[in-house]
Design an enzyme around this catalytic site. Sequence first.
Site, PDB file in Angstrom:
ATOM      1  N   ASP A  23       3.991  95.786 -31.863  1.00  0.00           N
ATOM      2  CA  ASP A  23       5.019  96.424 -32.198  1.00  0.00           C
ATOM      3  C   ASP A  23       5.469  97.143 -31.393  1.00  0.00           C
ATOM      4  OD1 ASP A  23       7.678  95.991 -33.661  1.00  0.00           O
ATOM      5  OD2 ASP A  23       6.634  98.186 -35.360  1.00  0.00           O
ATOM      6  N   HIS A  40       9.692  91.177 -25.390  1.00  0.00           N
ATOM      7  CA  HIS A  40       8.994  90.224 -26.338  1.00  0.00           C
ATOM      8  C   HIS A  40       7.597  89.424 -24.945  1.00  0.00           C
ATOM      9  CE1 HIS A  40      10.787  90.159 -30.162  1.00  0.00           C
ATOM     10  NE2 HIS A  40      11.516  89.866 -29.657  1.00  0.00           N
ATOM     11  N   LEU A 134     -14.928  84.033 -29.488  1.00  0.00           N
ATOM     12  CA  LEU A 134     -13.726  84.853 -30.115  1.00  0.00           C
ATOM     13  C   LEU A 134     -12.722  84.191 -30.625  1.00  0.00           C
ATOM     14  CD1 LEU A 134     -12.473  87.439 -30.211  1.00  0.00           C
ATOM     15  CD2 LEU A 134     -11.080  87.047 -27.869  1.00  0.00           C
TER      16      LEU A 134
HETATM   17  C1  IPE Z   1       5.625  93.494 -37.991  1.00  0.00           C
HETATM   18  O1  IPE Z   1       6.650  94.268 -36.361  1.00  0.00           O
HETATM   19  C2  IPE Z   1       5.926  91.918 -37.158  1.00  0.00           C
HETATM   20  C3  IPE Z   1       4.923  91.864 -36.112  1.00  0.00           C
HETATM   21  C4  IPE Z   1       4.812  92.523 -35.532  1.00  0.00           C
HETATM   22  C5  IPE Z   1       4.894  90.446 -35.831  1.00  0.00           C
HETATM   23  P1  IPE Z   1       8.517  94.589 -37.502  1.00  0.00           P
HETATM   24  O2  IPE Z   1       9.274  94.836 -35.738  1.00  0.00           O
HETATM   25  O3  IPE Z   1       8.744  93.441 -38.048  1.00  0.00           O
HETATM   26  O4  IPE Z   1       8.339  95.482 -39.042  1.00  0.00           O
HETATM   27  P2  IPE Z   1       8.950  96.595 -39.381  1.00  0.00           P
HETATM   28  O5  IPE Z   1      10.647  95.580 -39.257  1.00  0.00           O
HETATM   29  O6  IPE Z   1       9.232  97.599 -37.889  1.00  0.00           O
HETATM   30  O7  IPE Z   1       9.053  97.580 -40.527  1.00  0.00           O
HETATM   31  C1  IPE Z   2       7.217  92.640 -31.901  1.00  0.00           C
HETATM   32  O1  IPE Z   2       8.124  94.129 -31.903  1.00  0.00           O
HETATM   33  C2  IPE Z   2       7.261  91.698 -32.655  1.00  0.00           C
HETATM   34  C3  IPE Z   2       7.646  91.464 -33.796  1.00  0.00           C
HETATM   35  C4  IPE Z   2       8.021  91.361 -34.260  1.00  0.00           C
HETATM   36  C5  IPE Z   2       8.271  89.704 -33.105  1.00  0.00           C
HETATM   37  P1  IPE Z   2       9.870  94.196 -31.571  1.00  0.00           P
HETATM   38  O2  IPE Z   2      10.597  93.559 -31.962  1.00  0.00           O
HETATM   39  O3  IPE Z   2       9.549  94.221 -33.718  1.00  0.00           O
HETATM   40  O4  IPE Z   2      10.249  95.210 -31.346  1.00  0.00           O
HETATM   41  P2  IPE Z   2      11.253  97.383 -32.037  1.00  0.00           P
HETATM   42  O5  IPE Z   2       9.628  97.291 -33.002  1.00  0.00           O
HETATM   43  O6  IPE Z   2      12.054  96.631 -32.430  1.00  0.00           O
HETATM   44  O7  IPE Z   2      10.785  97.977 -31.092  1.00  0.00           O
HETATM   45 MG    MG Z   3       9.053  96.206 -34.268  1.00  0.00          MG
END
Ligand code: IPE
Ligand code: IPE
Ligand code: MG
Length: 250
Positions: A23, A40, A134
Amino acid sequence: MKGKLESLVDKNNLPAHIVIIMDGNGRWAKKKNLGRISGHREGMKSVRAVVKGAKELGVRHITLYAFSAQNWKRPKVEVDALMELLKHYLVNESDKLIENGISLNAIGRLWELPKNVYEVLTETIDRTKSCNELTLTLALSYGGREEIIDGIKEIISKGNIAPEDINQHNFSQFLYTNDLPEPDLLIRTSGEMRLSNFMLWQLAYTEIYVTKTLWPNFRKQHLIKAILNYQKRERRFGLTGEQVKKRDVI
Ligand code: IPE
Ligand code: IPE
Ligand code: MG
């Protein structure tokens, strides 16, 4: 050469299965005045580094939460970019996975993925299936509640098990993770203290490690720090500390 931190890792007490909620890509990009998609893209570098690092450390299973069932609701440009990045990763990484003895696996409602992504995914899974050092599992279009519901549907329609005979062991065979060991360590980056619908069943006794590091900045050193922290814990599974110590001796 092994770094100083790595030499502190107890190879006899490695988490057999590490799961990661990757995240913070969006926030990483925002800090740099870039668009979310750059975050990303940068996050893919962390994926490569962490998978390689896990392999070098001797971890047997790693699962990455890459796209949740709820992430479909993000803006279409972002969803499309994530699917493209995933496809690129699979196409470019396939040979390297084989070279490194890494087999690819995926969990989630995979049938919801765009057809071209689904195809390279299944192709890569097939190409890497005899690799056995792995297992890299990608959670895609994955939701923990969705998984439990899908499991219930399966056990009712195909389980051939009387309701009174359903137990934790046989039910878990109907989850997407039926061939994976229970996760020992959950890492969540970016500081959020929530599960976001990840592995609700499987995380029952998993050790949780949250780091403020944003996913695009996460590297092998961070993974090692998480493992070192894990190795200091006492896992009690409901028993008393004394009972656990006695079991260690036996
Ligand atoms: C969780 O992250 C999903 C992934 C890492 C793929 P999100 O960014 O979607 O989660 P919330 O919305 O902060 O809970
Ligand atoms: C995690 O990073 C990737 C996915 C959930 C696909 P985020 O896109 O949720 O990044 P933040 O939480 O907005 O910083
Ligand atoms: Mg996120």
